[in-house]
Motif scaffolding. Structure first.
Motif, PDB file in Angstrom:
ATOM      1  N   THR A 273       0.850  -1.186   0.000  1.00 39.64           N
ATOM      2  CA  THR A 273       0.000   0.000   0.000  1.00 39.64           C
ATOM      3  C   THR A 273       0.890   1.241   0.000  1.00 39.64           C
ATOM      4  O   THR A 273       2.118   1.142  -0.094  1.00 39.64           O
ATOM      5  CB  THR A 273      -0.956  -0.011   1.208  1.00 39.64           C
ATOM      6  OG1 THR A 273      -1.886   1.068   1.092  1.00 39.64           O
ATOM      7  CG2 THR A 273      -0.188   0.101   2.518  1.00 39.64           C
ATOM      8  N   THR A 274       0.268   2.405   0.118  1.00 47.93           N
ATOM      9  CA  THR A 274       1.039   3.641   0.179  1.00 47.93           C
ATOM     10  C   THR A 274       1.707   3.772   1.546  1.00 47.93           C
ATOM     11  O   THR A 274       1.285   3.133   2.526  1.00 47.93           O
ATOM     12  CB  THR A 274       0.136   4.857  -0.054  1.00 47.93           C
ATOM     13  OG1 THR A 274      -0.849   4.915   0.992  1.00 47.93           O
ATOM     14  CG2 THR A 274      -0.559   4.750  -1.413  1.00 47.93           C
TER      15      THR A 274
ATOM     16  N   GLU B 277       1.495   6.254   3.484  1.00 46.15           N
ATOM     17  CA  GLU B 277       0.530   6.867   4.400  1.00 46.15           C
ATOM     18  C   GLU B 277      -0.406   5.835   5.014  1.00 46.15           C
ATOM     19  O   GLU B 277      -0.814   5.961   6.178  1.00 46.15           O
ATOM     20  CB  GLU B 277      -0.300   7.933   3.661  1.00 46.15           C
ATOM     21  CG  GLU B 277       0.484   9.149   3.199  1.00 46.15           C
ATOM     22  CD  GLU B 277       1.347   8.869   1.981  1.00 46.15           C
ATOM     23  OE1 GLU B 277       2.320   9.608   1.751  1.00 46.15           O
ATOM     24  OE2 GLU B 277       1.046   7.874   1.257  1.00 46.15           O
ATOM     25  N   ASN B 278      -0.749   4.818   4.251  1.00 45.57           N
ATOM     26  CA  ASN B 278      -1.692   3.800   4.730  1.00 45.57           C
ATOM     27  C   ASN B 278      -1.018   2.563   5.306  1.00 45.57           C
ATOM     28  O   ASN B 278      -1.692   1.634   5.746  1.00 45.57           O
ATOM     29  CB  ASN B 278      -2.616   3.376   3.584  1.00 45.57           C
ATOM     30  CG  ASN B 278      -3.554   4.487   3.155  1.00 45.57           C
ATOM     31  OD1 ASN B 278      -3.985   5.284   3.990  1.00 45.57           O
ATOM     32  ND2 ASN B 278      -3.857   4.563   1.869  1.00 45.57           N
TER      33      ASN B 278
ATOM     34  N   VAL C 225       7.579   1.629   0.377  1.00 41.89           N
ATOM     35  CA  VAL C 225       6.146   1.359   0.336  1.00 41.89           C
ATOM     36  C   VAL C 225       5.640   1.030   1.733  1.00 41.89           C
ATOM     37  O   VAL C 225       6.431   0.808   2.668  1.00 41.89           O
ATOM     38  CB  VAL C 225       5.809   0.187  -0.613  1.00 41.89           C
ATOM     39  CG1 VAL C 225       6.260   0.491  -2.037  1.00 41.89           C
ATOM     40  CG2 VAL C 225       6.435  -1.111  -0.108  1.00 41.89           C
TER      41      VAL C 225
END
Length: 367
Positions: free
Chosen positions: A286-287, A289-290, A333
């Motif tokens: 995922t990103t 941020e997530n 990532v």
């Protein structure tokens, strides 16, 4: 409903050569009509158990029971078991029919009964058109089927299989896994299968015994063994695993790689040191941020239906990921996962330790 008498039981069975212990107080119970697998690395003791059941070896101590009767001193020829060996052990000077007919002939069955038995067994293994073939004319997979038919022609109550698929190529091995399982279910007799191949064990078995160093580390259904490994050895041996140290702060909260994570495990002592398991297929890219974890992609290879990715977090922990989407080597990532994907283990806990721990928690609750 009355409890079924096990067809085979080991009660504190040990075997030693001098000071070298091969098996260490083995307890196991096998029911009629199930497919059991003894799984473990070379030298773990799995073939030794097979040889104790067949009578090829004698236990140093403990009792071996067959249908509730002690068989420690029963000779090989008096036991209603047969073995399929890794090298098949077929008679090269006999054709297919004669190989399969060998056991019934020794039993002095009538000619008509022998022909009927051989025909039925060859049909079962899909070789009914090969009765007159010489063994030298058969492929590896066909020879393996003849070996199975020959063993089954003796009407054993238990069929022992000592890594019989190891000499086959990958595609044929996969095909034979399904055929063996189908044969076992059709006949309804007990199969005891030895392998070091985890995928094979998971695909074929009703029940698995995971062995190492002469000890049963864990036993259970394939789902139990894979989803709930009891210690580091089982988690590492069964499939791919990411294993890191952690602290079980409270029920349902574990601390690892510098963060607290919700999970579904309970019953540990507060702030107990544990090992945390996350399977590669449970990790998603995922990103940043997530991401619950932030990693750098170190390596990637394409495996057909997924990408096998190696990533490193900032603490130097290596993470194996099986992802459907690709990444770039060197890319930063995020990794995400669900609370139920986290599995908690105590350090090197045995099944006996695990059971004793659960009992102690129950005693504490009662007080």
């Amino acid at each position: 409903m009355a409890e079924q008498t096990p067809i085979i039981e080991f009660k504190s069975v040990s075997l030693a050569y001098g000071d070298t212990e091969i098996l260490k107080g083995i307890d196991l119970s096998l029911e009629q009509g199930k497919f059991y697998t003894l799984l473990g690395p070379s030298g773990s003791g799995k073939t030794t158990i097979l040889n104790l059941i067949s009578g090829q070896l004698a236990a140093t101590s403990g009792d071996i029971l067959f249908e509730n009767k002690r068989i420690n001193d029963v000779p090989v020829e008096k036991r209603t078991v047969n073995t399929v060996f890794q090298d098949y052990a077929l008679f090269p000077n006999m054709n297919v029919f004669e190989n399969v007919a060998f056991g019934p002939s020794i039993k002095k069955m009538s000619k008509n009964d022998i022909e009927r038995q051989v025909h039925d067994m060859l049909k079962l293994v899909k070789l009914d058109q090969y009765a007159d073939r010489d063994i030298s004319e058969l492929s590896g997979g066909q020879r393996q089927r003849v070996a199975i038919a020959r063993a089954l022609a003796n009407d054993p109550k238990v069929l022992l299989l000592d890594e019989p698929l190891s000499a086959l190529d990958y595609k044929l091995r996969k095909d034979m896994q399904y055929e063996l399982r189908e044969i076992q279910q059709r006949l309804g007799i007990t199969f005891v299968f030895v392998t070091h191949d985890q995928e094979e064990a998971l695909a074929m078995s009703d029940w698995i015994f995971v062995m190492n160093d002469g000890v049963i580390q864990q036993n259970g259904t394939p789902e139990d063994i894979y989803d709930e490994p009891i210690n580091h050895f089982v988690a590492d041996f069964i499939g791919e695993s990411n294993i890191v140290d952690g602290i079980m702060k409270t029920d349902y909260v574990v601390h690892f790689v510098g963060k607290d994570f919700e999970n579904v495990d309970a019953g540990m002592r507060p702030n107990e040191r544990v090992e945390v398991v996350l399977r590669p297929e449970d990790l998603d890219l995922t990103t940043i941020e997530n991401g619950k974890l932030i990693v750098t992609i170190d390596d990637q290879s394409f495996r057909g239906d997924y990408y096998e990715i190696t990533a490193i977090d900032d603490d130097g922990n290596e993470w194996q990921v099986q992802a459907t989407n690709s990444a770039q080597v060197g890319e930063r990532v995020g990794l995400t996962f669900d609370p139920e994907d986290i599995h908690i283990m105590r350090f090197n806990e045995s099944e006996d330790d695990f059971d004793a721990r659960l009992e102690s928690y129950e005693d504490d609750d009662e007080e």
